[in-house]
Structure formats: C-alpha cells, structure tokens
Design an enzyme around this catalytic site. Structure first.
Site, PDB file in Angstrom:
ATOM      1  N   ASP A 174       0.849  -1.190   0.000  1.00  0.00           N
ATOM      2  CA  ASP A 174       0.000   0.000   0.000  1.00  0.00           C
ATOM      3  C   ASP A 174       0.886   1.242   0.000  1.00  0.00           C
ATOM      4  O   ASP A 174       1.896   1.292   0.725  1.00  0.00           O
ATOM      5  CB  ASP A 174      -0.912  -0.002   1.229  1.00  0.00           C
ATOM      6  CG  ASP A 174      -1.945   1.105   1.176  1.00  0.00           C
ATOM      7  OD1 ASP A 174      -2.981   0.920   0.520  1.00  0.00           O
ATOM      8  OD2 ASP A 174      -1.707   2.173   1.790  1.00  0.00           O
ATOM      9  N   ASN A 182      -2.267  13.221  -4.543  1.00  0.00           N
ATOM     10  CA  ASN A 182      -3.439  13.662  -5.304  1.00  0.00           C
ATOM     11  C   ASN A 182      -3.834  15.085  -4.945  1.00  0.00           C
ATOM     12  O   ASN A 182      -4.186  15.890  -5.825  1.00  0.00           O
ATOM     13  CB  ASN A 182      -4.618  12.715  -5.035  1.00  0.00           C
ATOM     14  CG  ASN A 182      -4.507  11.416  -5.807  1.00  0.00           C
ATOM     15  OD1 ASN A 182      -3.893  11.363  -6.863  1.00  0.00           O
ATOM     16  ND2 ASN A 182      -5.089  10.361  -5.273  1.00  0.00           N
ATOM     17  N   HIS A 187      -4.584  14.346  -9.701  1.00  0.00           N
ATOM     18  CA  HIS A 187      -4.819  12.909  -9.895  1.00  0.00           C
ATOM     19  C   HIS A 187      -3.972  12.328 -11.022  1.00  0.00           C
ATOM     20  O   HIS A 187      -3.665  11.131 -11.006  1.00  0.00           O
ATOM     21  CB  HIS A 187      -6.305  12.672 -10.171  1.00  0.00           C
ATOM     22  CG  HIS A 187      -7.165  12.875  -8.957  1.00  0.00           C
ATOM     23  ND1 HIS A 187      -7.307  11.922  -7.975  1.00  0.00           N
ATOM     24  CD2 HIS A 187      -7.911  13.938  -8.555  1.00  0.00           C
ATOM     25  CE1 HIS A 187      -8.106  12.371  -7.025  1.00  0.00           C
ATOM     26  NE2 HIS A 187      -8.480  13.586  -7.352  1.00  0.00           N
ATOM     27  N   ASP A 191      -1.908   8.971 -10.654  1.00  0.00           N
ATOM     28  CA  ASP A 191      -1.956   7.820 -11.561  1.00  0.00           C
ATOM     29  C   ASP A 191      -0.556   7.408 -11.996  1.00  0.00           C
ATOM     30  O   ASP A 191      -0.256   6.213 -12.127  1.00  0.00           O
ATOM     31  CB  ASP A 191      -2.808   8.157 -12.788  1.00  0.00           C
ATOM     32  CG  ASP A 191      -4.285   8.257 -12.468  1.00  0.00           C
ATOM     33  OD1 ASP A 191      -4.685   7.822 -11.369  1.00  0.00           O
ATOM     34  OD2 ASP A 191      -5.040   8.775 -13.310  1.00  0.00           O
ATOM     35  N   GLU A 217      -4.804   2.361  -4.164  1.00  0.00           N
ATOM     36  CA  GLU A 217      -3.343   2.322  -4.158  1.00  0.00           C
ATOM     37  C   GLU A 217      -2.817   1.045  -3.511  1.00  0.00           C
ATOM     38  O   GLU A 217      -1.670   0.998  -3.053  1.00  0.00           O
ATOM     39  CB  GLU A 217      -2.793   3.551  -3.424  1.00  0.00           C
ATOM     40  CG  GLU A 217      -3.128   3.626  -1.944  1.00  0.00           C
ATOM     41  CD  GLU A 217      -4.447   4.326  -1.658  1.00  0.00           C
ATOM     42  OE1 GLU A 217      -4.615   4.810  -0.520  1.00  0.00           O
ATOM     43  OE2 GLU A 217      -5.311   4.391  -2.557  1.00  0.00           O
TER      44      GLU A 217
END
Length: 297
Positions: A174, A182, A187, A191, A217
């Site tokens: 994680d 973000n 965003h 990504d 994530e």
C-alpha cells in the site's frame, strides 16, 4: 444505367465523407443508397436478361456489409455490381438475346458466393470469439496499470506453477501518504505514481508470479518461495527501488507478507485467510511508522 449512376453517387459520397467528418452521420443513409443501387442492378438484370449473376457476385459482400457496415465493403460491393452488370450487357451485345450457355462461368459464379459466405461466417465466428476473449481479459485487467484486478486474483490464485518452491507468499502493498500526492499534484500525478509501483513490481517479480491491483493504491503480489525471510528481503528491495523513483514526492510503500505451504489443496479457501493475515501485517507496518514490511505471524 440507373444502377451505375446510383453506385457512382454512393461511392462519391463515401469518398467525400472521409474529407468532411460531419457527413459521417449519414453513413447509414449512404449504405442504404448503395444497397438500393445493388437491388436496382439485380432487378434490371433479371427483367432484361433473365439472369441474376449480379446478386451472386455481391451476395457475400452483402453479408459482410450487413455485419459490419464498413465503407470498404460497400466499395467492393458496388464495384462488383458495376462489373457484373457491365459483363451482362457486353455478353448481350456480343451474342444477342440468347448467349451461349457458359457452364464453367455458371458454376463459378454460383459456387464462389457459397464458399465466400462460408468464409464470412467463419470470420464472424472468429471475430466474435476474439472479442469475447478480449472482453474477458479486459474484465480481469486493471486498465491503469495493465496488471490483474481483484477478480483476476480470486480466479487465478492457486493456478500458478512455482516449480520446486515449497511455499506460497502473498504480499499486500500500500502506498503511504498517497492522498497527499493527489491533493498537492493532482490525480494525473497520482496515476503516474501507481503506474511506477506497477512497473517496479514487474521488475522484482518472477515471470510466473501473480500481480494484481487490489483497489486504489493497494496491490497484491503472489509468488512461490522457499523461505519467508528471503521474500521479505525481495519486498524491501522493491520498496527501496520505488522510493528512489518517486523521491521528490515523498511517497513510500508499506507491505504485509503472509506465507502458506504448497501445494494448495483448496485455493479458494486459502486465499481469504492469506489476505486477512497480509492485511493485518500491513496494518502493523503502517502503525509502526510506515515505509516498512512486516511478516504475518
């Protein structure tokens, strides 16, 4: 003449559509015009000459056009229509109202559409199967990273061949502080960070390993191992490699590792327990300050 005029109009409009994108909305109208030209040619040949060679030469492309409606097939259809009508007119002009019976031509014109329609049906079936496989694969693939998704994990777990390895390791990873990326960078950058982690996962995984994006994530990595501590070392090497690539963003990775013995008699029942143990270990890594890996007890 009517068939030829309609065919030429249809072909001209289809050529124009490529240059004038707004005309694309009239695709169906143009295709119907082309079909009308075909019908006119067939009826004209039937009434005037008593033959239907044109419909036989155009039958297979009509099947294709009905299935896909692409412009290139309409071009083929209209070209064959013009050629067949022209041939009939030429034969009549050479031999009068009762041309000699050309059995070879009759057999060819009759058999060719049958064969080509068989090819068309096989093609449609192959396309349908290919699209079915593509849809199935898309339903098991994460579009952002190209890794498997949660469905792929549950469907594929236990099917891998890990050779002489005696243990199966499941690693849950994680991203730490991902929300800050973000919020601060947008965003799109978030990504990109997820794709970087996916790339690092591929680099540290064996070819037969199962790599999935579990959601958001969070990632899951299933691999065959001989020793739990060795797997922990691989995970730590992955964490260091990822941190170097996104150092300016301050993003790190926490991981939980769970191990079970091979072979797996009932993978469907083993996986939920492995995920629970790996998730508990991941939570412990987060609680201990993040940017570390923990082995589940």
């Amino acid at each position: 003449m009517g068939n030829g005029i309609c065919s030429l109009i249809a072909l001209t409009l289809l050529l124009t559509v490529r240059r004038w994108p707004p005309l694309k909305r009239f695709d169906l109208t143009l295709l119907l015009l082309a079909q009308a030209a075909t019908l006119g040619g067939v009826l004209g040949e039937t009434f005037l000459f008593g033959t239907q060679y044109s419909i036989m030469t155009q039958l297979w492309v009509t099947v294709f056009a009905a299935g896909f409606l692409p412009r290139r097939l309409v071009w083929t259809q209209q070209g064959l229509g013009l050629a067949s009508i022209t041939l009939m007119v030429w034969l009549r002009s050479q031999y009068g109202a009762a041309p000699p019976r050309l059995w070879g031509v009759d057999a060819l014109v009759t058999a060719l559409p049958v064969v080509l329609i068989g090819v068309a049906v096989a093609y449609f079936r192959g396309e349908a199967e290919r699209e079915g496989r593509a849809l199935e694969q898309a339903g098991r693939t994460d579009p952002l990273t190209g890794l498997g998704n949660r469905r792929a994990l549950f469907e594929t777990f236990g099917a891998q061949q890990f050779g002489a390895q005696r243990l199966t390791g499941l690693v849950m990873l994680d991203l730490d502080h991902f929300k800050c990326v973000n919020d601060r960078y947008g965003h799109a950058e978030g990504d990109r960070v997820i794709r970087v982690l996916a790339d690092v996962l591929r680099e540290h995984a064996a070819p037969q390993d199962l790599l999935t994006r579990h959601g958001g994530e969070e990632f899951v990595w299933v691999t065959g191992i001989s020793d739990a501590q060795a797997l922990l070392g691989r995970v730590n090497a992955l964490r260091v490699s990822f941190a170097h690539r996104v150092a300016v963003l301050g993003v790190t990775v926490s991981a939980g590792v769970a191990v079970t013995s091979l072979p797996l008699d009932d993978p469907a029942s083993v996986l939920p327990e492995l995920l629970r143990r790996a998730d508990t270990a991941l939570y412990q890594a987060k609680a201990a300050g993040r940017n570390q890996a923990r082995l589940a007890s």
